[in-house]
Design an enzyme around this catalytic site. Sequence first.
Site, PDB file in Angstrom:
ATOM      1  N   GLU A  43       0.820  -1.210   0.000  1.00  7.45           N
ATOM      2  CA  GLU A  43       0.000   0.000   0.000  1.00  7.45           C
ATOM      3  C   GLU A  43       0.858   1.266   0.000  1.00  7.45           C
ATOM      4  O   GLU A  43       0.525   2.260  -0.651  1.00  7.45           O
ATOM      5  CB  GLU A  43      -0.946   0.004   1.204  1.00  7.45           C
ATOM      6  CG  GLU A  43      -2.093  -0.969   1.073  1.00  7.45           C
ATOM      7  CD  GLU A  43      -2.978  -0.670  -0.129  1.00  7.45           C
ATOM      8  OE1 GLU A  43      -3.276   0.507  -0.392  1.00  7.45           O
ATOM      9  OE2 GLU A  43      -3.366  -1.627  -0.827  1.00  7.45           O
ATOM     10  N   TYR A 126      -5.682   6.883   4.922  1.00 11.83           N
ATOM     11  CA  TYR A 126      -5.781   5.920   3.826  1.00 11.83           C
ATOM     12  C   TYR A 126      -5.077   4.599   4.177  1.00 11.83           C
ATOM     13  O   TYR A 126      -5.647   3.509   4.031  1.00 11.83           O
ATOM     14  CB  TYR A 126      -5.190   6.496   2.544  1.00 11.83           C
ATOM     15  CG  TYR A 126      -5.055   5.460   1.448  1.00 11.83           C
ATOM     16  CD1 TYR A 126      -6.151   5.131   0.664  1.00 11.83           C
ATOM     17  CD2 TYR A 126      -3.854   4.785   1.231  1.00 11.83           C
ATOM     18  CE1 TYR A 126      -6.058   4.158  -0.315  1.00 11.83           C
ATOM     19  CE2 TYR A 126      -3.754   3.811   0.254  1.00 11.83           C
ATOM     20  CZ  TYR A 126      -4.854   3.503  -0.514  1.00 11.83           C
ATOM     21  OH  TYR A 126      -4.754   2.535  -1.475  1.00 11.83           O
ATOM     22  N   ASP A 144      -8.980   5.610  -2.426  1.00  9.94           N
ATOM     23  CA  ASP A 144      -7.864   6.069  -3.255  1.00  9.94           C
ATOM     24  C   ASP A 144      -8.445   6.707  -4.519  1.00  9.94           C
ATOM     25  O   ASP A 144      -9.653   6.917  -4.640  1.00  9.94           O
ATOM     26  CB  ASP A 144      -6.916   4.919  -3.591  1.00  9.94           C
ATOM     27  CG  ASP A 144      -7.554   3.852  -4.468  1.00  9.94           C
ATOM     28  OD1 ASP A 144      -8.774   3.926  -4.738  1.00  9.94           O
ATOM     29  OD2 ASP A 144      -6.826   2.938  -4.907  1.00  9.94           O
TER      30      ASP A 144
END
Length: 380
Positions: A43, A126, A144
Amino acid sequence: MTDQTDTTPLSSSLLAWYDKNGRDLPWRVRGAHPNPYLVWVSEIMLQQTTVQTVIPYFYRFMDKFPTIESLANADIEDVLLMWQGLGYYTRARKLYECAKTIVADYGGKFPETYAELLKLPGIGPYTAASISSLAFDKPEAVVDGNVIRVIARLYSMTEPVDQIKQEIVKKAQQLMPKERAADYTSAIMDLGATVCTPKNPKCKSCPFNSDCCALKEGTVDEIPIIVKLEKVKKSGPLFWIENERGEVFIRKRTETGLLSGLTEFPWSADDVSVGKKEPEFPFAGGWTFTNKSVKHVFTHIQLSLDIYKTEVSGKEEKSSDFKDFKTKTGGIFVSKENFKDYPFSTLMKKVIAEMEKPDVKKNKKSGSNKKTENKQLSDF
């Protein structure tokens, strides 16, 4: 986060689509991932970087640092070296800092909750949602660029994204089912990446097509509205300094600002709007313009560097002028064969490639008889 629901018709349709069409990626499993470390690294790498670019880097990084303990115990130079060319190097430094924190304070185990993950260095909303959802199957919406596009089109959200980001997050959370959260997160990101694409979306294949407001209104190509900031143009000189042994002078960039912590050749740049200036050479010497330049585009900067070269003799290396420069920059001479051992940015790799090319023109002398003051090179 809150407002997650039981499985809705939309989320059920998306999960059914994912079961047939989900991508196979090296950091992905169906259901919750048993190794949060892989989720976390992938990520971080995927932020502002495409999947196809990340895949080979992910494999190399995992070969070098297979566990969070191996990353925490590594040298930061080795971490940056493995990140070389991937860009956005602050990610690598934060990854390293976070690994040390998790090993030291959490026994090498990731906390499972969104709130606890947010406390870790380098982990924002996030990434916290990503780890919580993908590794621990928690119903935390991951928003995202792909998800923003899906949500904005689904609900025909026509305001600029930066003005409605929280509303998008809220709607994404409302769609998130309590069950199969990890799969749903992968599904909606895959939908944006492979079907609801920025250009030429495959609306006929979309599980949301009967509910998509933008499709009904014929505005799919106009949504989302993203206002792009104009890039600042900068230019300046880069100084290629060789000694009698053919070694080249390098320095480690300061730990603040753009490209911090990476290896580079001394350079500086100013805003183009102030006008192009004659280079201020860092020390007196026989400087020549190589007739070579490099250009590079960062997220917010368009940069152009002209390459100037000088060769210093053994006597000049011992001069107070050069010693002052060396002390200020903290640099060293290294052989070109050993460049591979240092974490150069893509920008500096362009410089190396340019300097490896044969000269095509006779160099124009610049500053060969001009005594110049020592100057600390500026950073962004």
